[in-house]
Design a protein around this motif. Structure first.
Motif, PDB file in Angstrom:
ATOM      1  N   CYS A 195      -7.693  11.458   6.578  1.00  0.00           N
ATOM      2  CA  CYS A 195      -7.187  12.688   5.935  1.00  0.00           C
ATOM      3  C   CYS A 195      -7.446  12.695   4.430  1.00  0.00           C
ATOM      4  N   GLY A 196      -8.442  11.941   3.987  1.00  0.00           N
ATOM      5  CA  GLY A 196      -8.753  11.890   2.560  1.00  0.00           C
ATOM      6  C   GLY A 196      -7.825  11.019   1.740  1.00  0.00           C
ATOM      7  N   ASN A 197      -6.904  10.309   2.403  1.00  0.00           N
ATOM      8  CA  ASN A 197      -5.992   9.405   1.685  1.00  0.00           C
ATOM      9  C   ASN A 197      -6.750   8.216   1.125  1.00  0.00           C
ATOM     10  N   ALA A 198      -6.184   7.598   0.111  1.00  0.00           N
ATOM     11  CA  ALA A 198      -6.767   6.375  -0.429  1.00  0.00           C
ATOM     12  C   ALA A 198      -6.745   5.287   0.638  1.00  0.00           C
ATOM     13  N   SER A 199      -7.715   4.402   0.583  1.00  0.00           N
ATOM     14  CA  SER A 199      -7.798   3.315   1.560  1.00  0.00           C
ATOM     15  C   SER A 199      -6.732   2.260   1.303  1.00  0.00           C
ATOM     16  N   ILE A 200      -6.449   1.502   2.340  1.00  0.00           N
ATOM     17  CA  ILE A 200      -5.524   0.374   2.208  1.00  0.00           C
ATOM     18  C   ILE A 200      -6.102  -0.637   1.230  1.00  0.00           C
ATOM     19  N   GLY A 201      -7.417  -0.826   1.269  1.00  0.00           N
ATOM     20  CA  GLY A 201      -8.064  -1.725   0.314  1.00  0.00           C
ATOM     21  C   GLY A 201      -7.791  -1.300  -1.118  1.00  0.00           C
ATOM     22  N   PHE A 202      -7.890   0.009  -1.397  1.00  0.00           N
ATOM     23  CA  PHE A 202      -7.573   0.505  -2.737  1.00  0.00           C
ATOM     24  C   PHE A 202      -6.141   0.154  -3.113  1.00  0.00           C
ATOM     25  N   HIS A 203      -5.190   0.433  -2.210  1.00  0.00           N
ATOM     26  CA  HIS A 203      -3.780   0.175  -2.530  1.00  0.00           C
ATOM     27  C   HIS A 203      -3.552  -1.304  -2.844  1.00  0.00           C
ATOM     28  N   LEU A 204      -4.164  -2.197  -2.078  1.00  0.00           N
ATOM     29  CA  LEU A 204      -3.996  -3.637  -2.327  1.00  0.00           C
ATOM     30  C   LEU A 204      -4.577  -4.030  -3.675  1.00  0.00           C
ATOM     31  N   LEU A 205      -5.762  -3.527  -3.987  1.00  0.00           N
ATOM     32  CA  LEU A 205      -6.364  -3.812  -5.290  1.00  0.00           C
ATOM     33  C   LEU A 205      -5.520  -3.222  -6.420  1.00  0.00           C
ATOM     34  N   HIS A 206      -5.089  -1.989  -6.228  1.00  0.00           N
ATOM     35  CA  HIS A 206      -4.353  -1.280  -7.282  1.00  0.00           C
ATOM     36  C   HIS A 206      -2.996  -1.924  -7.569  1.00  0.00           C
ATOM     37  N   MET A 207      -2.282  -2.339  -6.512  1.00  0.00           N
ATOM     38  CA  MET A 207      -0.985  -2.984  -6.749  1.00  0.00           C
ATOM     39  C   MET A 207      -1.143  -4.246  -7.587  1.00  0.00           C
ATOM     40  N   SER A 208      -2.125  -5.068  -7.252  1.00  0.00           N
ATOM     41  CA  SER A 208      -2.372  -6.280  -8.052  1.00  0.00           C
ATOM     42  C   SER A 208      -2.698  -5.913  -9.487  1.00  0.00           C
ATOM     43  N   GLY A 209      -3.561  -4.915  -9.645  1.00  0.00           N
ATOM     44  CA  GLY A 209      -3.986  -4.505 -10.975  1.00  0.00           C
ATOM     45  C   GLY A 209      -2.859  -3.927 -11.806  1.00  0.00           C
TER      46      GLY A 209
END
Length: 165
Positions: A50-64
């Motif tokens: 549905c155009g949502n951000a990927s789980i990979g993005f969320h994992l990277l972003h939380m760390s960042g």
């Protein structure tokens, strides 16, 4: 007690009382991330239903985000490496797997807890600055934002994971 959320299990040893909510939230991020990412395939890790951000993005972003907010909390500017990491957060990297991303987040949370343990509560209202624009905030504001922002992304990660199952 393991079925209880982290905040319900009592104080985290070594963390100042006023920073317990930050520590609880960060630890909950770690636990929830493990729970919601188990058994994800590489395709699911980077899918964008549905155009949502990927789980990979969320994992990277939380760390960042945790790393960046704690850097600002220390009164420092971001390094070239941190700026490069920020630019790469939204890039799909099939070389990265769930286990590596979750482990990196866990390490970032552990590092954050060590920093929290060393914070003098008397400094929590001291002025700090956010980003290149040097937006004024406080030490406690940055520490709290790191935790609550990561929690928001866990919620988004959970919705994406449910869509993929």
């Amino acid at each position: 007690m393991e079925n209880l959320e982290v905040w319900m299990r009592g104080p985290i040893a070594g963390i100042p009382d006023l920073l317990q909510p930050v520590a609880h939230a960060l630890l909950q991020v770690g636990e929830d991330t493990v729970k919601y990412t188990q058994q994800l395939s590489p395709e699911q890790l980077w899918a964008r239903p549905c155009g949502n951000a990927s789980i990979g993005f969320h994992l990277l972003h939380m760390s960042g985000v945790i790393d960046r907010m704690f850097t600002y909390a220390a009164g420092q500017s971001l390094s070239a490496e941190q700026l490069d990491y920020l630019r790469r957060e939204s890039i799909v990297d099939m070389e990265l797997d769930v286990a590596t991303l979750v482990q990196n987040l866990q390490l970032q949370i552990e590092k954050a807890l060590q920093i929290l343990a060393a914070v003098d509560p008397g400094t929590l209202t001291e002025e700090r600055f956010l980003g290149r624009k040097r937006i004024p905030t406080t030490l406690i504001g940055l520490l709290f934002h790191a935790a609550e922002h990561a929690q928001r992304h866990v919620g988004q990660l959970l919705v994406t994971a449910r869509c993929l199952k």
